[in-house]
Structures are given as C-alpha cells and as structure tokens.
Design a protein around this motif. Structure first.
Motif, PDB file in Angstrom:
ATOM      1  N   ALA A 103      -3.071  -0.997   8.587  1.00 41.52           N
ATOM      2  CA  ALA A 103      -4.126  -1.068   7.580  1.00 41.52           C
ATOM      3  C   ALA A 103      -4.987  -2.319   7.696  1.00 41.52           C
ATOM      4  O   ALA A 103      -6.161  -2.290   7.310  1.00 41.52           O
ATOM      5  N   GLY A 104      -4.433  -3.423   8.221  1.00 39.28           N
ATOM      6  CA  GLY A 104      -5.209  -4.657   8.202  1.00 39.28           C
ATOM      7  C   GLY A 104      -4.876  -5.666   9.272  1.00 39.28           C
ATOM      8  O   GLY A 104      -5.288  -6.828   9.161  1.00 39.28           O
TER       9      GLY A 104
ATOM     10  N   ARG B 117      -2.647  -9.193   7.689  1.00 34.20           N
ATOM     11  CA  ARG B 117      -2.100  -8.409   6.575  1.00 34.20           C
ATOM     12  C   ARG B 117      -0.584  -8.370   6.647  1.00 34.20           C
ATOM     13  O   ARG B 117       0.086  -8.372   5.618  1.00 34.20           O
TER      14      ARG B 117
ATOM     15  N   ARG C 259      -2.177   7.600   5.424  1.00 29.67           N
ATOM     16  CA  ARG C 259      -2.430   8.500   4.276  1.00 29.67           C
ATOM     17  C   ARG C 259      -1.143   8.875   3.561  1.00 29.67           C
ATOM     18  O   ARG C 259      -1.128   9.066   2.354  1.00 29.67           O
TER      19      ARG C 259
ATOM     20  N   ARG D 284       1.417   5.900   0.559  1.00 28.94           N
ATOM     21  CA  ARG D 284       0.954   5.434  -0.757  1.00 28.94           C
ATOM     22  C   ARG D 284       2.058   4.704  -1.498  1.00 28.94           C
ATOM     23  O   ARG D 284       3.233   5.066  -1.413  1.00 28.94           O
TER      24      ARG D 284
ATOM     25  N   PRO E 282       1.092  -2.177  -2.053  1.00 27.79           N
ATOM     26  CA  PRO E 282      -0.371  -2.225  -2.227  1.00 27.79           C
ATOM     27  C   PRO E 282      -1.017  -3.332  -1.393  1.00 27.79           C
ATOM     28  O   PRO E 282      -2.125  -3.168  -0.891  1.00 27.79           O
TER      29      PRO E 282
ATOM     30  N   LEU F 291      -1.192  -2.000   2.162  1.00 26.23           N
ATOM     31  CA  LEU F 291      -2.209  -0.955   2.333  1.00 26.23           C
ATOM     32  C   LEU F 291      -3.637  -1.460   2.154  1.00 26.23           C
ATOM     33  O   LEU F 291      -4.523  -1.099   2.930  1.00 26.23           O
ATOM     34  N   ASP F 292      -3.862  -2.271   1.133  1.00 31.29           N
ATOM     35  CA  ASP F 292      -5.242  -2.595   0.759  1.00 31.29           C
ATOM     36  C   ASP F 292      -5.569  -4.080   0.781  1.00 31.29           C
ATOM     37  O   ASP F 292      -6.704  -4.458   0.519  1.00 31.29           O
ATOM     38  N   GLY F 293      -4.602  -4.932   0.984  1.00 29.99           N
ATOM     39  CA  GLY F 293      -4.875  -6.362   1.065  1.00 29.99           C
ATOM     40  C   GLY F 293      -4.434  -7.130  -0.163  1.00 29.99           C
ATOM     41  O   GLY F 293      -4.082  -6.553  -1.196  1.00 29.99           O
TER      42      GLY F 293
ATOM     43  N   ARG G 163      -5.183  -6.770  -4.056  1.00 32.69           N
ATOM     44  CA  ARG G 163      -4.512  -5.755  -4.874  1.00 32.69           C
ATOM     45  C   ARG G 163      -3.370  -6.314  -5.720  1.00 32.69           C
ATOM     46  O   ARG G 163      -2.802  -5.611  -6.543  1.00 32.69           O
TER      47      ARG G 163
END
Length: 183
Positions: free
Chosen positions: A14-15, A19, A110, A113, A122, A125-127, A130
């Motif tokens: 993801a990053g 990350r 995907r 989650r 989180p 997944l999103d940095g 979050r």
C-alpha cells in the motif's frame, strides 16, 4: 505467493517501505514494546521480537536511551529486514519494479480491510494520517520539538534526542558564536 499476508506485507504493497516502518512503530507502541518518552522520542520497553520488521525497528530505537522517531525511521529504512519485505513481494509477483502493487497485489489489498478497533491495519493500508488517537499519532509519527538556542541571531534548531557527541559540539559552537556576536 504469500498465502496469508501479514500487516507488513499489506503496508509495503500500500505504501512502500516507509509505510512498513510506520506500521511497525504503531504496532510496537500499541503492544507496549516501545514507549514514547516525549512526543516523537521513543524508547524500548520490551525487547521481545515477534517479526523481523519489528526487530529492525527495535534495533533502530536501540537497547538503551531514546531516539527521535526521525532517526528510527532513517535507520530502519536502511535495514535489510525491512527492505526484504519489498524484495520478497516483488519475487512473488505482488509488487512491480517501481514498488507499486501488481494486479495480484491490488487484489490482495482489496481483501485486507481493517477490523474494528485495530489501530495498526489502517496505518498499513492508508498511512499514518489514519491514526485516530491524537496521543498515539503525536508520540509515534510527529517529530520531537526542537529546542531553539536562545539569544542567537538566527533561530538555530538543534535536536539532542540521540544524545550524539556531534550535537553537543554543535551546540557548544553555536553558543560560543552567539556569545561573541558571530551568529
């Protein structure tokens, strides 16, 4: 292919490796193995290693004293145990040459989650943005406040989080300059 990707595989897909390090920092603080002794300054509380990435970050924090989160990131990003995650994912066809996920890597993401009440996934997944807990965010992801040398002609910023000899010598030189009007 990775049968069951762990949180560090997800973070890398993801990053990238930055990350991965941020995710490990959050995981180590949440589990109590690293503590924030001041905003942005970390110390090992429990050296038990459960994963190679966590071992790399624990080593970056160091066994004694404390380190700034910036130094921990810098040291951990160069550690082979962190970069090995990206190499393995590339070999498995989940990560492309430019460190972006392949179609198989995107499918894996995907399905990754986060569950309710999990502060680590989180971030993976999103940095780090979050992180919902402001104290955890400040402790782990914000740089420590920098002391400003009083009386200097320019606002010299110094960090002593690593207790480095260089920082001590630099401070002494700046104080001397400020006192003698050569700032």
């Amino acid at each position: 292919m990775t049968p069951q990707p762990d949180v560090y595989d997800v973070a890398c897909l993801a990053g990238g490796t930055q990350r991965v390090v941020d995710t490990a920092l959050v995981a180590l603080v949440v589990t109590g193995r690293v503590r924030a002794v001041a905003p942005g300054e970390l110390q090992v509380a429990d050296p038990r290693r459960r994963h190679p990435v966590e071992a790399a970050v624990l080593d970056a924090v160091g066994a004694r004293g404390r380190r700034s989160v910036e130094t921990v990131r810098w040291r951990a990003l160069g550690d082979d145990r962190v970069t090995a995650v990206a190499r393995r994912l590339r070999r498995e066809g989940l990560l492309g040459r430019l460190l972006g996920p392949t179609a198989a890597g995107r499918r894996l993401l995907r399905g990754a989650r986060p569950g309710a009440g999990d502060p680590v996934r989180p971030v993976a997944l999103d940095g780090p943005h979050r992180l919902e807990d402001p104290a955890l965010r400040a402790a782990v992801l914000e740089p420590p406040p920098r002391p400003v040398l009083p009386g200097a002609a320019t606002p010299w910023e110094l960090t002593f989080a690593d207790n480095c000899e260089v920082a001590r010598r630099t401070r002494e030189e700046l104080v001397s300059r400020a006192q003698h009007g050569r700032g």
